[in-house]
Design a protein around this motif. Structure first.
Motif, short mmCIF file in Angstrom:
data_model
loop_
_atom_site.label_atom_id
_atom_site.label_comp_id
_atom_site.label_asym_id
_atom_site.label_seq_id
_atom_site.Cartn_x
_atom_site.Cartn_y
_atom_site.Cartn_z
N LEU A 159 101.87 7.46 20.01
CA LEU A 159 102.30 6.22 19.35
C LEU A 159 101.32 5.08 19.63
CD1 LEU A 159 106.17 6.27 19.85
CD2 LEU A 159 104.80 7.12 17.93
N ASP A 160 100.76 5.05 20.84
CA ASP A 160 99.78 4.01 21.15
C ASP A 160 98.57 4.12 20.23
OD1 ASP A 160 101.43 3.14 23.19
OD2 ASP A 160 100.39 4.30 24.74
N GLY A 162 98.50 5.61 17.34
CA GLY A 162 98.95 5.31 15.99
C GLY A 162 98.97 3.82 15.71
N HIS A 163 99.48 3.03 16.66
CA HIS A 163 99.52 1.59 16.48
C HIS A 163 98.12 0.99 16.43
CE1 HIS A 163 103.79 0.69 16.49
NE2 HIS A 163 103.98 1.51 17.52
N LYS A 207 107.47 11.41 14.44
CA LYS A 207 107.50 10.44 15.53
C LYS A 207 106.75 9.17 15.16
CE LYS A 207 108.48 13.43 19.41
NZ LYS A 207 108.23 13.70 20.85
N LEU A 208 105.63 9.33 14.50
CA LEU A 208 104.88 8.15 14.06
C LEU A 208 105.68 7.35 13.03
CD1 LEU A 208 101.38 9.84 13.73
CD2 LEU A 208 101.94 8.02 15.34
N ALA A 211 108.42 5.28 14.38
CA ALA A 211 107.93 4.06 15.03
C ALA A 211 107.44 3.04 14.01
CB ALA A 211 106.81 4.40 16.00
N LEU A 213 105.25 3.63 11.53
CA LEU A 213 103.84 3.84 11.17
C LEU A 213 103.75 4.78 9.96
CD1 LEU A 213 102.50 4.35 14.78
CD2 LEU A 213 102.21 2.32 13.35
#
Length: 318
Positions: A159-160, A162-163, A207-208, A211, A213
């Protein structure tokens, strides 16, 4: 690498050996087999052109029109861009010094996606994009079987990364490769590998998205899993490369038949050592392959099968 279509063709009796020969009829049959499968599964087929490194062969894949392709080097990306290909995935982890060449292709109007699996890579891709004013499309590599690089789906870095990519306008999607499928010796094992490959990629994409994304691309593929897949729900594209010619590794896994092999090397006998039962040719392992891919299989095929010019096997020779 063949960067321009050839205009002349020799014959199998050409004495200027060694040279490679493609059986176009077999190659087209192999190409049609996976293209039909991709259509049935509702995904885009993105062939890996590192296998052939040839515009002639790539033109066989979806007619003469350039189609989405996968490459393993920027030299391949540049050569295929010169040949009119504008939708390219560079499926090897990116490093900073290659970004100027990536940006040069993007400025030419080529959609060139890069691959990464670390926060450090994401940071330098994002920074390069901001400096250039061009979003570099990036895919996050996901590890589905421990075969090579990639993030596990439960890695907090997913996730990090991805952001970081999304904030720079770079996040394109996720990509995984079931490399361990090359050691799946039954149809059931190959089906399970294909299911795991799909599930892993779809889970990472989910999962992305959860969040907030966007994930446009969910990319999977290896030649064994591409042929074994029965359901690719949630996947957008399928990658494979060996399937165009096939090889003895794939035949040893049962993915294809010996009769499907579409690539050969023609050599000339230049010596004879009867005391050893040897003949010597002008084509050594550099002409055929230094890849002893069947060495670990139940049937070790050495450096290849021996045939006559008509393709008839000579089982007494190895």
């Amino acid at each position: 690498m063949t960067t321009t279509p050839s205009t002349t063709a020799g014959t199998l009796a050409d004495p200027d050996t060694p040279f490679a020969v493609v059986d176009v009829h077999k190659a087209l049959r192999n190409i049609d087999r996976l293209a039909t499968k991709a259509d049935q599964l509702g995904v885009t087929l993105r062939p890996h052109v590192k296998t052939a490194k040839s515009l002639d062969v790539a033109a066989l894949m979806h007619g003469a029109a350039p189609n989405p392709v996968t490459v393993s080097t920027l030299a391949e990306a540049e050569a295929f861009a010169d040949g009119g290909y504008t939708d390219i995935t560079y499926a090897v982890g990116i490093d900073p010094h290659k970004l100027p060449r990536v940006l040069a292709l993007l400025r030419r109007g080529v959609t060139l996606r890069v691959l990464l699996d670390s926060a450090e890579q994401a940071a330098f891709v994002a920074e390069a994009s901001r400096r250039a004013g061009i979003g570099i499309p990036a895919q996050i590599e996901i590890d589905c079987d421990g075969h090579r690089g990639g993030l596990k789906t439960d890695d907090p870095a997913l996730l990090d990364i991805g952001h970081t990519l999304h904030d720079a306008g770079c996040l394109d999607g996720v990509l995984t490769h079931a490399g361990e499928s090359y050691f799946a010796y039954s149809a059931q094992e190959q089906r399970l590998a294909a299911e795991n490959e799909r599930d892993t990629a779809v889970t990472a994409a989910g999962k992305l998205r959860a969040a907030g994304l966007p994930v446009a691309t969910v990319s999977v593929g290896s030649t064994p899993t591409a042929h074994a897949a029965e359901d690719l729900t949630g996947v957008t594209e399928l990658r494979a490369g060996t399937y165009v010619f096939f090889d003895l590794v794939m035949a040893g896994l049962g993915v294809c038949r010996i009769d499907d092999l579409a690539l050969s090397v023609v050599v000339t006998v230049i010596g004879h050592r009867p005391e050893y039962g040897w003949i010597v040719t002008d084509g050594g392992w550099m002409a055929m392959s230094r890849d002893r891919g069947t060495a670990a299989q139940p049937q070790d095929q050495g450096y290849g099968l021996v045939t006559d010019l008509a393709g008839a096997r000579s089982p007494a020779w190895s």
